[in-house]
Write an enzyme that holds these catalytic residues in place. Structure first.
Site, short mmCIF file in Angstrom:
data_model
loop_
_atom_site.label_atom_id
_atom_site.label_comp_id
_atom_site.label_asym_id
_atom_site.label_seq_id
_atom_site.Cartn_x
_atom_site.Cartn_y
_atom_site.Cartn_z
N LYS A 83 -69.38 88.93 2.12
CA LYS A 83 -69.34 87.48 1.97
C LYS A 83 -68.34 86.92 2.98
O LYS A 83 -67.18 87.34 3.00
CB LYS A 83 -68.86 87.16 0.57
CG LYS A 83 -69.63 86.09 -0.16
CD LYS A 83 -69.04 85.99 -1.56
CE LYS A 83 -69.73 84.97 -2.39
NZ LYS A 83 -69.02 84.75 -3.64
C1 E4P Z 1 -70.59 82.30 -5.62
O1 E4P Z 1 -70.81 83.29 -4.96
C2 E4P Z 1 -69.28 81.96 -6.19
O2 E4P Z 1 -68.66 83.18 -6.59
C3 E4P Z 1 -69.34 81.11 -7.41
O3 E4P Z 1 -70.66 80.76 -7.73
C4 E4P Z 1 -68.36 80.00 -7.43
O4 E4P Z 1 -68.51 79.27 -8.63
P1 E4P Z 1 -67.41 78.25 -9.17
O5 E4P Z 1 -67.52 77.00 -8.38
O6 E4P Z 1 -67.78 78.05 -10.61
O7 E4P Z 1 -66.07 78.92 -9.00
#
Ligand code: E4P
Length: 220
Positions: A83
């Site tokens: 990522k």
């Molecule tokens: C995606 O890969 C992220 O880990 C995640 O969906 C972030 O979500 P949040 O905005 O609830 O922290």
């Protein structure tokens, strides 16, 4: 539509995998911090449990650092997806890692323009954050709609739309209506998807009526 689980809680993933609904996992530094465990150990354990892509996020912000971290993390298991943040450096790292055969998830996407850039950089996944846009008074789901529409025009874009920052069952339903390829769902929301009060009531009524018959289904 594929379901990823958005958590670094290995035990939670283990039990969700048993439902047969889990196609992959996403983590981020916040989720790793919440687990209180060593990053590499968590990713290795999740990769053993889930055959699909498991996102592990780099923490360097320069291209060289992201590449070094990405190559290191990619060695943990063949299903690790690196990522990287949606920055110029992140997209340059994306192109190189993708060229090396590594899955790349471009995260922190908040506009259609950014999603176009990620597709051009060869990302395997683009992660638009729905809930965080809703939090600032925008309609996060509109972004999913825009990206799906744009990507549909260009069959050479191989990037899958991974709806992220999911906060409710409605987010999952709307992402499915639009045609997002994947939703990454927090365990709490995944459990909520099963629930309907009429299912609970209907089941308890059926069981009560069945009891009145005095019968048993003989399975042997
Ligand atoms: C995606 O890969 C992220 O880990 C995640 O969906 C972030 O979500 P949040 O905005 O609830 O922290």
């Amino acid at each position: 539509m594929k379901f990823f689980v958005d958590t670094a809680d290995v035990e939670e993933i283990r039990s969700l995998v048993e439902t047969g609904l889990v196609d992959g996992v996403t983590t981020n530094p916040t989720l790793i911090a919440q687990s209180g465990r060593r990053f590499e150990d968590v990713i290795a354990e999740i990769c053993n449990l889930v055959p699909g892509p498991v996102s592990a996020e780099v923490t360097a912000t320069d291209q060289e650092g992201m590449l070094a971290e990405g190559r290191y993390l990619a060695k943990i298991a063949p299903n690790v997806a690196i990522k990287v943040p949606l920055t110029p450096e992140g997209l340059m790292a994306c192109r190189i890692l993708t060229g090396e055969g590594t899955l790349v998830n471009v995260t922190l996407c908040f506009s259609a323009a950014q999603a176009i850039l990620a597709a051009k950089a060869g990302a395997s996944f683009i992660s638009p954050f729905i809930g965080r846009l809703d939090d600032v008074g925008e309609t996060g789901m509109d972004l999913i709609q825009e990206i799906v529409e744009i990507y549909d025009h260009y069959p050479d874009f191989r990037t899958e739309v991974l709806a992220a920052s999911i906060r409710s069952p409605l987010h999952v339903i709307e992402a499915a209506q639009i045609g997002a390829d994947i939703v990454t769902i927090p365990p709490k929301v995944l459990h909520q998807l099963f629930k309907h009060p009429l299912t609970d009531k209907g089941l308890s009524d059926f069981l009560a009526d069945w009891k009145k018959t005095g019968q048993r289904i003989s399975v042997v």
